[in-house]
Every structure is written in C-alpha cells, then in structure tokens.
Design an enzyme around this catalytic site. Sequence first.
Site, mmCIF file in Angstrom:
data_model
loop_
_atom_site.group_PDB
_atom_site.id
_atom_site.type_symbol
_atom_site.label_atom_id
_atom_site.label_comp_id
_atom_site.label_asym_id
_atom_site.label_seq_id
_atom_site.Cartn_x
_atom_site.Cartn_y
_atom_site.Cartn_z
ATOM 1 N N LYS A 71 49.866 81.777 51.852
ATOM 2 C CA LYS A 71 49.940 82.835 50.851
ATOM 3 C C LYS A 71 50.181 84.198 51.503
ATOM 4 O O LYS A 71 50.940 85.029 50.978
ATOM 5 C CB LYS A 71 48.647 82.861 50.026
ATOM 6 C CG LYS A 71 48.457 81.645 49.132
ATOM 7 C CD LYS A 71 49.551 81.561 48.091
ATOM 8 C CE LYS A 71 49.334 80.424 47.114
ATOM 9 N NZ LYS A 71 50.399 80.336 46.087
ATOM 10 N N HIS B 292 38.786 72.887 41.831
ATOM 11 C CA HIS B 292 37.950 73.973 42.310
ATOM 12 C C HIS B 292 36.535 73.829 41.741
ATOM 13 O O HIS B 292 36.260 72.943 40.942
ATOM 14 C CB HIS B 292 38.559 75.321 41.913
ATOM 15 C CG HIS B 292 39.758 75.687 42.721
ATOM 16 N ND1 HIS B 292 41.036 75.717 42.190
ATOM 17 C CD2 HIS B 292 39.889 76.032 44.034
ATOM 18 C CE1 HIS B 292 41.886 76.068 43.137
ATOM 19 N NE2 HIS B 292 41.222 76.263 44.256
ATOM 20 N N HIS C 16 55.122 76.147 35.789
ATOM 21 C CA HIS C 16 54.815 76.427 34.378
ATOM 22 C C HIS C 16 53.873 75.402 33.749
ATOM 23 O O HIS C 16 53.345 75.629 32.667
ATOM 24 C CB HIS C 16 56.106 76.496 33.559
ATOM 25 C CG HIS C 16 56.742 75.158 33.305
ATOM 26 N ND1 HIS C 16 57.440 74.477 34.277
ATOM 27 C CD2 HIS C 16 56.770 74.372 32.197
ATOM 28 C CE1 HIS C 16 57.879 73.343 33.780
ATOM 29 N NE2 HIS C 16 57.482 73.237 32.526
ATOM 30 N N ASN D 109 38.828 83.742 41.684
ATOM 31 C CA ASN D 109 38.823 82.341 41.254
ATOM 32 C C ASN D 109 39.212 82.246 39.786
ATOM 33 O O ASN D 109 38.553 82.830 38.919
ATOM 34 C CB ASN D 109 37.418 81.747 41.444
ATOM 35 C CG ASN D 109 37.042 81.637 42.900
ATOM 36 O OD1 ASN D 109 37.459 80.730 43.600
ATOM 37 N ND2 ASN D 109 36.257 82.590 43.378
ATOM 38 N N TRP E 282 27.355 70.808 46.097
ATOM 39 C CA TRP E 282 27.515 71.104 47.520
ATOM 40 C C TRP E 282 26.839 72.416 47.912
ATOM 41 O O TRP E 282 26.810 73.366 47.137
ATOM 42 C CB TRP E 282 28.998 71.200 47.850
ATOM 43 C CG TRP E 282 29.621 69.870 48.151
ATOM 44 C CD1 TRP E 282 29.279 68.656 47.600
ATOM 45 C CD2 TRP E 282 30.687 69.608 49.061
ATOM 46 N NE1 TRP E 282 30.067 67.673 48.105
ATOM 47 C CE2 TRP E 282 30.943 68.213 49.004
ATOM 48 C CE3 TRP E 282 31.451 70.396 49.906
ATOM 49 C CZ2 TRP E 282 31.940 67.614 49.776
ATOM 50 C CZ3 TRP E 282 32.444 69.800 50.672
ATOM 51 C CH2 TRP E 282 32.678 68.426 50.608
ATOM 52 N N TYR F 186 45.759 77.287 53.570
ATOM 53 C CA TYR F 186 46.238 77.800 52.286
ATOM 54 C C TYR F 186 46.411 79.314 52.349
ATOM 55 O O TYR F 186 47.425 79.863 51.894
ATOM 56 C CB TYR F 186 45.242 77.418 51.189
ATOM 57 C CG TYR F 186 45.588 77.892 49.800
ATOM 58 C CD1 TYR F 186 46.581 77.252 49.062
ATOM 59 C CD2 TYR F 186 44.920 78.956 49.212
ATOM 60 C CE1 TYR F 186 46.899 77.670 47.780
ATOM 61 C CE2 TYR F 186 45.224 79.381 47.935
ATOM 62 C CZ TYR F 186 46.213 78.738 47.216
ATOM 63 O OH TYR F 186 46.530 79.155 45.949
ATOM 64 N N SER G 223 46.027 84.485 46.178
ATOM 65 C CA SER G 223 44.630 84.130 45.950
ATOM 66 C C SER G 223 43.743 85.061 46.755
ATOM 67 O O SER G 223 44.143 85.539 47.822
ATOM 68 C CB SER G 223 44.385 82.678 46.376
ATOM 69 O OG SER G 223 43.009 82.399 46.487
#
Length: 311
Positions: free
Chosen positions: A141, A180, A12, A166, A203, A137, A108
């Site tokens: 998920k 991010h 939260h 995103n 990048w 990751y 995601s």
Amino acid sequence: MEKESKIYVSGHRGMAGSAIVRELKKQGYSNLVTRTHEQLDLTRQNDVEEFFMSERPEYVFHAAGKVGGIIANETFPADFLYENMMMGMNIIHASFRNGCKKLEFLGSSCIYPRMAAQPIKEKELLSSELEKTNEAYALAKISSLKYCEYLNRQYHTDFISLMPANLYGPNDNYNPQKSHVLPAMLRRFHEAKINGSKSVTCWGDGSALREFLYVGDLAELCVFLMNHYSGNETVNAGTGKEVTIKELAQLAAKTAGYQGEILWDYTKPNGTPRKLLDVSKAASLGWVYKTELEDGIQAAYEDFLKNHAVG
C-alpha cells in the site's frame, strides 16, 4: 466530476468498492465502469493496459485489494505483497498512461509505524518500523501511495490517496480464515449463539485499541475528496474514536445476542498496541463521519444475517 463522467471503480464487489458504487449512484453518477476478477485480473499488466485503452475512464477509484486479518497476513505475506503491489501499480500506471483526469487510491491505516505517535498524523508515514504481522500488506500500500505522489511530482498528475481506519459494514468478508476482527467476531458470536456454546475464545488479551469506520461514511468521503481535494499527502479517514478489542468483543456479542463467556488466548498476538488516526485534515476539508459504532455494528450484523449467515 461531472454526473456523466466515465468512472471506473476497481473492486466493486468488495466492501469498500461496493459502498463507493452505491454512493456514486446515490449522488447521480450513472456512467460507471466495473469488472469482476473473472473479467479482468488486475495483477496482469497487459490486461489492465488493454482495459484502460478500451474504456478510457476519466476518474478512477482504486478500491480493489487482497485483504485479511492477522491469520491471513501472517500465513500468506508473499501473496499479500505481490497481489496488492501488482494491482496498485498496474491501475495507477494505466491511469497515467491513458490520461485519466484523477485517481483516488484507497490504502489502510496499517501503513503507519507500529509505534507512531497517537493520534497518527499523515506525516508519520515511514517515520519508524512497521507492525510485523501486516508488514507485507503495508509495504504494498505504501508503494502505491508513493507512486501516486511521484507521478504528481514528475508528471503533474492529479492522483490522491486516502487511508481509512478499520472498515466494517455491509458486504464485509466473514470467512473464518480471512476476515478482519469485527466480522470475525460477529460470525463467531452468532454461531456460538446458534450452537449453544458456553464460551468463545478471542485472540490476544483484548487490550489493543482500534478505531472503526463505517464503510458508508468512507464512501461519502471518497466521493467528496475526488471532487474537493488535490495533494501529494494522503488523507486519513476515521472517527477519531477508539475502543479496546475487549470492548469491541462485548459489543459484538451483545449485537449478536450471545450471552456466554468471552475468553482470551494470551498466546496469540494483539497486533499493533494502538492505532488511532488524526482526522483533523479531513475535518478541515469539511468532512466528518456520521455513523456511531454501535449503530454501524447493528447494520453490519443485519447484513450478515441477510446475506452470509448459515443457520
């Protein structure tokens, strides 16, 4: 959900979790249960089991997670796999064991294959190889998503999952090593403006395409799905629109008021070349996003200035 239903929102204090809490309160849900990481370590199964046995939440939004950008994902893959896997499994299993009426798991869009057909439909899951830079990751998920699916099939639970594009907006993470792409850019351009830097280097080559969803819109969809959707297949959450990272950098620089040169480090990875979600399923259920990218970035930057900026 009834307005007086007991609702637990994990994570939260994070960007997504805090937005869900705000949206629930906005809609009149008042019986909310939360715990900080210090109060409850979600990677510890016994502690999570005890919490669920004590509180008995009727509805669960699982928004907690260890998140980060390319640097963090490449540097700490074991941590990303373990922590996200444990959190997901513990919460989903405890919800099942304690008779939770409904659970919603937030994943995601990185769960989808690196070279999935665009725009990405929900059925593309596990159709080919994942993007290596965030594979750990994604695997965590996917495992939680599949656990929800398998519980539904075997035990007739009502556990659903949602895969957002995103996310960005208030309460984002601006840590230089863990954030991010968008919050990282906002911070770097802001600091470059303050320090009078003549250039900022980003990048990759800026060609990668990305889709961005304002976290307030996500929260609205989360509550909507909890009330109006049941099914084994996940639901994509996005705008159906994409921008190049180069365009995003220009927009972030403009929002932060930075007027110097933007350079690109071609030796660094771009990540997945393109990642646009097919959001027709959410639209067919009656939901569409509200916040355009430029407006959302402005709101995010204002939150950064108020709560995160130094100098």
